[in-house]
Design a protein around this motif. Structure first.
Motif, PDB file in Angstrom:
ATOM      1  N   ASN A  67       0.810  -1.216   0.000  1.00  6.48           N
ATOM      2  CA  ASN A  67       0.000   0.000   0.000  1.00  6.48           C
ATOM      3  C   ASN A  67       0.849   1.275   0.000  1.00  6.48           C
ATOM      4  O   ASN A  67       0.292   2.377   0.039  1.00  6.48           O
ATOM      5  CB  ASN A  67      -0.924   0.015   1.229  1.00  6.48           C
ATOM      6  N   ALA A  68       2.187   1.150  -0.026  1.00  6.13           N
ATOM      7  CA  ALA A  68       3.054   2.329   0.037  1.00  6.13           C
ATOM      8  C   ALA A  68       3.048   3.056  -1.309  1.00  6.13           C
ATOM      9  O   ALA A  68       2.981   2.434  -2.378  1.00  6.13           O
ATOM     10  CB  ALA A  68       4.480   1.928   0.406  1.00  6.13           C
ATOM     11  N   SER A  69       3.108   4.361  -1.245  1.00 10.38           N
ATOM     12  CA  SER A  69       3.177   5.173  -2.469  1.00 10.38           C
ATOM     13  C   SER A  69       4.622   5.219  -2.977  1.00 10.38           C
ATOM     14  O   SER A  69       5.557   4.768  -2.315  1.00 10.38           O
ATOM     15  CB  SER A  69       2.674   6.586  -2.187  1.00 10.38           C
ATOM     16  N   ASP A  70       4.785   5.796  -4.181  1.00 11.27           N
ATOM     17  CA  ASP A  70       6.133   5.894  -4.745  1.00 11.27           C
ATOM     18  C   ASP A  70       7.029   6.784  -3.895  1.00 11.27           C
ATOM     19  O   ASP A  70       8.225   6.523  -3.732  1.00 11.27           O
ATOM     20  CB  ASP A  70       6.056   6.446  -6.171  1.00 11.27           C
ATOM     21  N   GLU A  82       6.880   7.231  -0.636  1.00  9.40           N
ATOM     22  CA  GLU A  82       7.273   6.493   0.565  1.00  9.40           C
ATOM     23  C   GLU A  82       8.315   5.431   0.239  1.00  9.40           C
ATOM     24  O   GLU A  82       9.263   5.221   1.004  1.00  9.40           O
ATOM     25  CB  GLU A  82       6.041   5.858   1.190  1.00  9.40           C
ATOM     26  N   LYS A 140       8.154  14.018  -3.193  1.00 11.94           N
ATOM     27  CA  LYS A 140       6.758  13.928  -3.584  1.00 11.94           C
ATOM     28  C   LYS A 140       6.561  13.293  -4.956  1.00 11.94           C
ATOM     29  O   LYS A 140       5.457  12.902  -5.313  1.00 11.94           O
ATOM     30  CB  LYS A 140       6.127  15.330  -3.586  1.00 11.94           C
ATOM     31  N   GLY A 169       8.385  10.599  -6.285  1.00 13.24           N
ATOM     32  CA  GLY A 169       8.704   9.183  -6.377  1.00 13.24           C
ATOM     33  C   GLY A 169      10.000   8.916  -7.099  1.00 13.24           C
ATOM     34  O   GLY A 169      10.813   9.801  -7.352  1.00 13.24           O
TER      35      GLY A 169
END
Length: 358
Positions: free
Chosen positions: A122-125, A127, A158, A160
């Protein structure tokens, strides 16, 4: 030899008599044959690349809209050419099948705790990029992203991992505001103010040319100003000529800076040529003019600098290696000469003190 003998009979012909016997049409045909044309030069207009062979009289003035309408009508009325091989829709050859990626058995056998797997899934780019920085995977990001991720506890990247290919954004540095009062400073220069030793007019764009000329005229008789700088003031050749005349009579000025202006090669040469009559100026900066000076001007600058013995610093980036080396050697020789003179004067002073003690 036979060809030459055949031409001998034309040597005694009278060309004027032949031309006078030609008719109007024959003279026109002769002119068309003698026109010099250059069919291979694409820069010439069509009339100078090929002979005008149009005999038909024009039907009327050129009308672009009518011509476009005619061409469009002609294109729609013309039937398409039939294909040599008709399209049947039959597919030939083998269908492309993508290759399956080989999975490393070691990585396949690695298992994480359910909570970690769920967090990574579920982690974003952004993160994932910060996690890579914490784990030391600095090759996946730029140096700026890596150190920013280590120096804070929040998500700083922000964009990624896709932002790795992007360079660091350029931050333009504005020109430093110059609060110098041009008219007041000019009056102080004219009045020979003893407290005014440096005049800085850098980055003041709206100084009129007569005002800058007045500065040069006032510096002729000023005995206190040691540094004069007009960087980025849009000065041109008339200003350079005025400063050159000033340098011929001024005996106090130590530094002159005319960088980032619109002075051409002739103005620069006038400034450097004026140094032959000036023995007090030790620093001259002329770099970053609006147009390049050229090889010829650079060679003349180098030859003039070799004749000068007082200039110690010369600010200009030569484009050619030859004049660059000559100018560098001239500055080194001048600095060595100045160092010898300083050491010699100190030695003489020390010797005089010793003699007084005796």
């Amino acid at each position: 030899m036979s060809y030459r003998k055949g031409l001998e009979k034309y040597q005694d012909l009278d060309e004027d008599q032949i031309l006078s016997a030609l008719t109007e049409e024959e003279i026109k045909m002769l002119e068309e044959e003698m026109v010099e044309l250059d069919p291979d030069n694409a820069l010439l207009p069509a009339g100078m690349r090929q002979r005008d062979q149009t005999k038909k009289t024009p039907t009327g003035p050129f009308k672009r809209d009518n011509l476009l309408a005619h061409l469009e009508k002609q294109a729609t009325s013309t039937k398409d050419r039939e294909d040599l091989v008709p399209f049947t829709g039959e597919k030939r050859g083998k269908a492309w099948v993508p290759k399956q990626k080989v999975i490393d058995p070691v990585l396949e056998s690695v298992t994480l705790e359910p909570e970690l797997e769920e967090a990574l899934a579920n982690a974003s780019d952004a993160e994932l990029c910060d996690i890579a920085a914490i784990l030391g995977m600095h090759t996946l990001m730029s140096n700026q992203q890596y150190y920013e991720a280590l120096g804070t506890t929040t998500i700083v990247n922000k964009e990624g991992l896709d932002s790795v290919i992007k360079p660091t954004q350029y931050k333009p540095v504005p020109d430093e505001p110059n609060s110098t009062d041009v008219e007041e400073t000019l009056e102080r220069v004219k009045n020979n103010d003893p407290d005014l030793e440096e005049v800085n007019l850098n980055n003041i764009k709206d100084i009129p040319i007569p005002t800058l000329k007045a500065y040069a005229e006032a510096l002729k008789s000023n005995t206190y100003v040691k540094k004069f700088s007009i960087v980025g003031t849009r000065s041109n050749d008339p200003i350079a000529y005025a400063l050159a005349e000033m340098l011929k009579v001024n005996s106090v000025l130590k530094s002159l800076n005319v960088e980032s202006n619109f002075i051409s090669g002739s103005g620069i040469l006038a400034l450097i040529e004026a140094l032959q009559n000036n023995k007090t100026l030790i620093e001259l900066k002329i770099d970053n003019q609006s147009q390049p000076l050229g090889n010829k001007v650079e060679m003349e600058i180098a030859s003039m600098l070799e004749k000068n013995t007082s200039l110690l610093k010369f600010g200009y980036h030569f484009t050619q290696q030859g004049p660059r080396l000559r100018a560098s050697n001239a500055m080194m020789n001048n600095n060595d000469l100045a160092r010898i003179q300083r050491c010699g004067s100190r030695w003489h002073n020390a010797l005089a003190l010793e003699l007084e003690d005796i």
